[in-house]
Design a protein around this motif. Structure first.
Motif, short mmCIF file in Angstrom:
data_model
loop_
_atom_site.label_atom_id
_atom_site.label_comp_id
_atom_site.label_asym_id
_atom_site.label_seq_id
_atom_site.Cartn_x
_atom_site.Cartn_y
_atom_site.Cartn_z
N MET A 74 0.74 -1.09 -0.13
CA MET A 74 -0.01 0.02 -0.02
C MET A 74 0.81 1.18 -0.11
SD MET A 74 -3.25 -0.78 -0.15
CE MET A 74 -2.60 -1.97 -1.29
N MET A 75 2.25 1.21 0.49
CA MET A 75 2.98 2.30 0.38
C MET A 75 3.96 2.34 -0.94
SD MET A 75 3.78 1.92 4.32
CE MET A 75 5.09 3.08 4.52
N SER B 246 4.00 1.78 -5.53
CA SER B 246 3.45 1.77 -6.61
C SER B 246 2.59 0.73 -6.93
CB SER B 246 4.49 2.11 -7.76
OG SER B 246 5.24 1.24 -7.89
N THR C 115 -0.23 -0.37 -6.06
CA THR C 115 -1.75 -0.26 -6.39
C THR C 115 -2.26 0.09 -7.69
OG1 THR C 115 -1.84 0.12 -3.72
CG2 THR C 115 -3.69 0.89 -5.15
N ARG C 116 -1.50 1.25 -8.05
CA ARG C 116 -1.73 1.82 -9.27
C ARG C 116 -1.42 0.83 -10.28
NH1 ARG C 116 1.21 7.30 -11.16
NH2 ARG C 116 0.56 7.75 -9.04
N MET D 223 5.58 8.85 -1.24
CA MET D 223 4.40 9.02 -1.19
C MET D 223 3.88 10.50 -1.25
SD MET D 223 3.03 6.15 1.37
CE MET D 223 4.00 6.48 2.92
N ILE E 179 -0.62 7.67 4.68
CA ILE E 179 -0.83 6.02 4.20
C ILE E 179 -2.23 6.10 3.21
CG2 ILE E 179 -0.97 3.96 4.13
CD1 ILE E 179 1.24 4.17 6.21
N PRO E 180 -3.36 6.57 3.98
CA PRO E 180 -4.66 6.15 3.27
C PRO E 180 -4.93 7.59 2.41
CG PRO E 180 -4.88 7.14 5.52
CD PRO E 180 -3.56 6.72 5.43
N VAL F 148 -3.05 6.05 -0.67
CA VAL F 148 -3.90 4.89 -1.46
C VAL F 148 -4.80 5.52 -2.36
CG1 VAL F 148 -4.81 2.76 -1.02
CG2 VAL F 148 -2.96 3.06 0.17
N GLU G 204 -3.69 6.96 -5.40
CA GLU G 204 -3.37 6.09 -6.35
C GLU G 204 -4.45 5.54 -7.03
OE1 GLU G 204 0.43 4.86 -7.04
OE2 GLU G 204 0.02 7.07 -6.63
N LEU G 205 -5.51 5.27 -6.23
CA LEU G 205 -6.79 4.60 -6.92
C LEU G 205 -7.46 5.72 -7.98
CD1 LEU G 205 -8.49 2.78 -3.70
CD2 LEU G 205 -7.18 1.69 -5.90
#
Length: 254
Positions: free
Chosen positions: A68-69, A71, A73-74, A146, A179-180, A183, A186-187
């Motif tokens: 999650m921290m 790349s 996710t993307r 981040m 962090i959130p 994320v 990235e979404l």
């Protein structure tokens, strides 16, 4: 030789084999595991056990936290969009998508990994820094990455949710907010890229559907006819190369 003699000979043979195997088993030393719970008078003696439990707990959730921290996710969301846009269902398989996402993550996070290895891992293994310093040196480059990728609007949203005052600078953003926010950013970026990927394939589906309707072939599903055309177009324009190149360039690798 009678049947009873054969039976007796067989039984004696089996007994000899069992005895020999039992003797060999007795001579073989098997490692044992001992776990004791006992009372101690010194509270400090209980601290190492707590550290071990905390370490095992962190190791259990560390992969998810690290993914999650980074790349990952993307990349994995965009590659999933590509597969859905092509309409190939399970091609490429999930293992291939996840594997490619992991290796692209290692590639894009290369500068960050190099900094962690140079400033945190190597000095810690050489006992030049403490464990706490190693953790701080590990978090610092991830935090910098981040902060480069996160959107200020997402940071502001989480600050408002937590009722926290706005920080004076980006360096004052706490990790529980960063962090959130990262994320979600990235979404958002992944879905924007996915929308752009869908457009040319959607055009092909619409053209094929219009042609089939004009020919009166109502019963033939348009996706069956459009799939070969989408695959041909994707191969001719070197689709995977373009997508991977665009994904990698969408990150700040400096």
């Amino acid at each position: 030789m009678s049947v009873s003699a054969v039976k007796k000979g067989f039984l004696w043979t089996m007994l000899a084999l069992l005895l020999s195997s039992g003797q060999a088993y007795a001579e073989t030393k098997i490692p044992g595991l001992n776990f004791n719970i006992y009372e101690v008078d010194d509270p400090d003696a209980f601290v190492p056990a707590l550290k071990i439990i905390a370490l095992l707990t962190i190791l259990g959730v560390a992969p998810a936290i690290l993914l999650m921290m980074t790349s990952f996710t993307r990349i994995v969301v965009v590659l999933s969009f590509v597969r859905q846009a092509l309409g190939t269902q399970t091609m490429p398989p999930n293992q291939v998508v996840l594997g490619l996402s992991l290796f692209l993550t290692f590639f894009t996070m290369g500068p960050v990994i190099d900094v962690i290895h140079e400033r945190a891992l190597t000095p810690y293994l050489e006992k030049a820094i403490t464990q706490e310093q190693a953790v701080n040196e590990t978090v610092a480059p991830l935090r910098k990455f981040m902060l480069r990728e996160v959107k200020e609007s997402d940071l502001q949203a989480f600050f408002n949710i937590a009722h926290l005052p706005k920080p004076n600078s980006m360096e004052d953003v706490p990790m529980r907010v960063l962090i959130p926010s990262f994320v979600v950013s990235e979404l958002k970026t992944a879905f924007q890229i996915g929308f752009l990927i869908y457009i040319p394939f959607l055009v092909i589906d619409m053209v094929v559907s219009s042609v089939l309707m004009g020919m009166g072939m109502m019963m033939l599903p348009p996706t069956v006819v459009s799939l070969p055309f989408k695959l041909v177009l994707f191969v001719l324009v070197d689709g995977w190369g373009l997508i991977v190149d665009s994904l990698v360039r969408s990150f700040s690798l400096g």
